[in-house]
Design a protein around this motif. Structure first.
Motif, PDB file in Angstrom:
ATOM      1  N   ILE A 281       0.720  -0.903   0.016  1.00  0.00           N
ATOM      2  CA  ILE A 281      -0.426  -0.029   0.276  1.00  0.00           C
ATOM      3  C   ILE A 281       1.326   1.013   0.033  1.00  0.00           C
ATOM      4  O   ILE A 281       1.605   1.402   0.666  1.00  0.00           O
ATOM      5  CB  ILE A 281      -0.913   0.067   0.715  1.00  0.00           C
ATOM      6  N   GLY A 282       1.167   2.030  -0.841  1.00  0.00           N
ATOM      7  CA  GLY A 282       1.772   3.293  -1.023  1.00  0.00           C
ATOM      8  C   GLY A 282       2.008   3.559  -2.599  1.00  0.00           C
ATOM      9  O   GLY A 282       2.085   2.601  -3.034  1.00  0.00           O
TER      10      GLY A 282
ATOM     11  N   ASP B 112      -3.737   8.717  -6.445  1.00  0.00           N
ATOM     12  CA  ASP B 112      -4.765   9.329  -5.397  1.00  0.00           C
ATOM     13  C   ASP B 112      -4.478   9.171  -3.519  1.00  0.00           C
ATOM     14  O   ASP B 112      -4.309   8.367  -3.428  1.00  0.00           O
ATOM     15  CB  ASP B 112      -6.143   7.754  -5.227  1.00  0.00           C
ATOM     16  N   SER B 113      -4.655  10.528  -3.639  1.00  0.00           N
ATOM     17  CA  SER B 113      -4.276  11.024  -1.908  1.00  0.00           C
ATOM     18  C   SER B 113      -4.049   9.745  -0.561  1.00  0.00           C
ATOM     19  O   SER B 113      -3.386   9.706   0.069  1.00  0.00           O
ATOM     20  CB  SER B 113      -4.528  12.316  -1.575  1.00  0.00           C
ATOM     21  N   CYS B 114      -5.351   8.879  -0.847  1.00  0.00           N
ATOM     22  CA  CYS B 114      -5.830   7.951   0.019  1.00  0.00           C
ATOM     23  C   CYS B 114      -4.229   6.998   0.016  1.00  0.00           C
ATOM     24  O   CYS B 114      -4.310   6.336   0.906  1.00  0.00           O
ATOM     25  CB  CYS B 114      -6.672   7.182   0.128  1.00  0.00           C
ATOM     26  N   TYR B 115      -3.755   6.795  -0.874  1.00  0.00           N
ATOM     27  CA  TYR B 115      -2.349   5.571  -1.097  1.00  0.00           C
ATOM     28  C   TYR B 115      -1.356   6.567  -0.937  1.00  0.00           C
ATOM     29  O   TYR B 115      -0.338   5.988  -1.055  1.00  0.00           O
ATOM     30  CB  TYR B 115      -3.006   5.025  -2.205  1.00  0.00           C
TER      31      TYR B 115
ATOM     32  N   ASP C 136      -8.624  -2.120   3.902  1.00  0.00           N
ATOM     33  CA  ASP C 136      -8.803  -3.480   4.378  1.00  0.00           C
ATOM     34  C   ASP C 136      -8.284  -4.274   4.380  1.00  0.00           C
ATOM     35  O   ASP C 136      -7.404  -4.114   3.496  1.00  0.00           O
ATOM     36  CB  ASP C 136     -11.025  -3.643   3.673  1.00  0.00           C
ATOM     37  N   GLY C 137      -8.592  -5.640   3.736  1.00  0.00           N
ATOM     38  CA  GLY C 137      -7.722  -6.626   4.347  1.00  0.00           C
ATOM     39  C   GLY C 137      -7.105  -7.204   2.667  1.00  0.00           C
ATOM     40  O   GLY C 137      -6.354  -7.858   1.910  1.00  0.00           O
ATOM     41  N   GLU C 138      -7.989  -6.529   1.652  1.00  0.00           N
ATOM     42  CA  GLU C 138      -7.241  -6.240  -0.494  1.00  0.00           C
ATOM     43  C   GLU C 138      -6.743  -4.798  -0.195  1.00  0.00           C
ATOM     44  O   GLU C 138      -6.250  -4.737  -1.133  1.00  0.00           O
ATOM     45  CB  GLU C 138      -9.076  -6.709  -1.130  1.00  0.00           C
ATOM     46  N   GLY C 139      -6.615  -4.203   0.402  1.00  0.00           N
ATOM     47  CA  GLY C 139      -5.361  -2.836   0.632  1.00  0.00           C
ATOM     48  C   GLY C 139      -6.705  -1.542   0.019  1.00  0.00           C
ATOM     49  O   GLY C 139      -6.086  -0.482  -0.274  1.00  0.00           O
ATOM     50  N   GLU C 140      -8.248  -2.126   0.282  1.00  0.00           N
ATOM     51  CA  GLU C 140      -8.666  -0.860  -0.150  1.00  0.00           C
ATOM     52  C   GLU C 140      -8.941   0.294   0.680  1.00  0.00           C
ATOM     53  O   GLU C 140      -9.122  -0.255   2.393  1.00  0.00           O
ATOM     54  CB  GLU C 140     -10.036  -1.516  -0.832  1.00  0.00           C
ATOM     55  N   HIS C 141      -9.020   1.853   0.406  1.00  0.00           N
ATOM     56  CA  HIS C 141      -9.133   2.673   1.688  1.00  0.00           C
ATOM     57  C   HIS C 141     -10.853   2.903   2.484  1.00  0.00           C
ATOM     58  O   HIS C 141     -11.844   2.621   1.573  1.00  0.00           O
ATOM     59  CB  HIS C 141      -8.560   4.048   1.551  1.00  0.00           C
ATOM     60  N   LEU C 142     -10.392   2.631   3.215  1.00  0.00           N
ATOM     61  CA  LEU C 142     -11.542   2.736   3.750  1.00  0.00           C
ATOM     62  C   LEU C 142     -12.208   4.155   5.178  1.00  0.00           C
ATOM     63  O   LEU C 142     -13.343   4.513   4.802  1.00  0.00           O
ATOM     64  CB  LEU C 142     -11.897   1.584   5.657  1.00  0.00           C
TER      65      LEU C 142
END
Length: 376
Positions: free
Chosen positions: A49-50, A55-58, A88-94
């Motif tokens: 992740i990063g 996307d600023s969320c990452y 989450d467990g898939e690396g999606e921003h919550l």
């Protein structure tokens, strides 16, 4: 206490956090000669992740802490922009929470992150000793602060659903100068009420003081059990403690020897060497450091892993080798982390949801790496 003195205290209390690379050949040979050696495994990168741009969320300014959660997700604390991001467990921003500032729910010096089994998110700030609590949706609930000024949290971990354990460093004015305190204590997460002192070491800020009894590492299982290893222990020992204090201990690896320090300025992973100001007899101030042990500790990090076992990183300069031990003291396995070898200052966080790795001083953009056993 004035802001000027708080700043001076922070500068004098610099923490020498030591990086750990790959283990040396001699250390590997010694370990491989041990009897009843269990299977060896490797932790490998399975996701990340990063990003540098997008996307600023990452995008992270500086990853200072991360917490693998029991549902497989991960929370990440960014020290530059003062925000916590949850994935989450898939690396999606919550969700994201916090931000730099002085308003409720904002931070100035965030350095520690924890997620309670209840889902509450807790952020600690060095120097201010401020603890902020958010609900599982990221909404600010409350904050409190330690009584001492200039508190630096070496580590913060959930003890159970509603309490936290802190390993803190602080300095206190005395009649003739300052004292240095290392303490490992349990507090109510929502109110800061002190509940139990597991370790409480305080000594005069003086070159003659032996500070090694204050050097420890610990882990919690988030269900009311704490594991403690002391830097100065003469054997591989992990003390087990409950809510009211000591329960029993685990002792293993009788043939394993501690590694001697190469010099009196050598890095000592597992020992937080701290700077302090010392008043000499003529009234002048001199910067000093708490003393190093003569040998590396047997254990330089402890963690409770997703498998329910205790993970103990081997002491010795340059080690990224973890012994996996059952709660009953059985040696279950050995894990190596070659992904950390290319990092300048690797930090691995192990929790109920898995294992993550990041570099405190990355060459390019900060990235959080998700690790898993190569054999899985």
């Amino acid at each position: 206490m004035s802001a000027t003195f708080r700043t001076a205290l922070f500068l004098s209390a610099s923490i020498l956090l030591n990086s750990c690379g790959s283990s040396s050949g001699d250390e590997q040979d010694e370990a491989s000669s041990e009897t009843n050696r269990p299977p060896e495994d490797t932790l490998v990168v399975v996701d990340s992740i990063g990003v540098l741009a997008g996307d600023s969320c990452y995008m992270f300014g500086e990853i200072v802490d991360a917490f693998p959660m029991s549902d497989g997700g991960v929370a990440v604390l960014d020290g530059i922009n003062g925000r916590v991001r949850v994935y989450d467990g898939e690396g999606e921003h919550l969700l994201s929470l916090g931000g730099m500032g002085e308003a409720p729910g904002e931070f100035q010096y965030p350095n520690q992150l924890a997620v309670l089994p209840s889902g509450k998110i807790v952020v600690a700030e060095m120097l201010l000793g401020k603890i902020s609590v958010f609900d599982e949706a990221g909404e600010y609930e409350t904050s409190w602060a330690f009584d001492e000024y200039g508190v630096f949290q070496f580590d913060m971990q959930p003890f159970d659903d509603s309490t936290l354990v802190f390993y803190n460093f602080s300095m206190h004015p005395t009649g003739g100068g300052l004292s240095v305190r290392f303490d490992l204590s349990r507090y109510a997460a929502d109110t800061g009420q002190p509940l139990e002192d597991f370790v409480d070491f305080e000594g005069e800020a003086d070159p003659s003081t032996d500070f090694i009894p204050g050097y420890i590492c610990f882990a919690t299982d988030h269900a009311g059990r704490l594991y403690l290893s002391r830097c100065g222990a003469e054997s591989w020992t992990v003390e087990r403690m409950g809510a009211q204090g000591p329960v029993d201990s685990i002792q293993l690896f009788e043939e394993r020897q501690r590694v001697a320090l190469e010099s009196d300025t050598a890095d000592v992973p597992g020992a937080y060497i701290v700077g302090y100001m010392y008043s000499q007899s003529d009234g002048t101030q001199e910067r000093m450091y708490t003393n190093r042990p003569e040998k590396h500790p047997f254990i330089s990090r402890l963690a409770c892993g997703p498998d329910g076992n205790l993970w103990a990183r081997r002491g010795g300069s340059g080690q990224q080798v973890w012994d996996v031990v059952s709660p009953d003291g059985d040696w279950e396995g050995v894990c190596r982390v070659p992904a950390a070898d290319a990092m300048s200052d690797p930090q691995m966080e192990i929790g109920p949801g898995g294992v993550v790795l990041f570099d405190w001083d990355p060459m390019d953009c900060p990235v959080l790496y998700i690790l898993d056993r190569a054999g899985d």
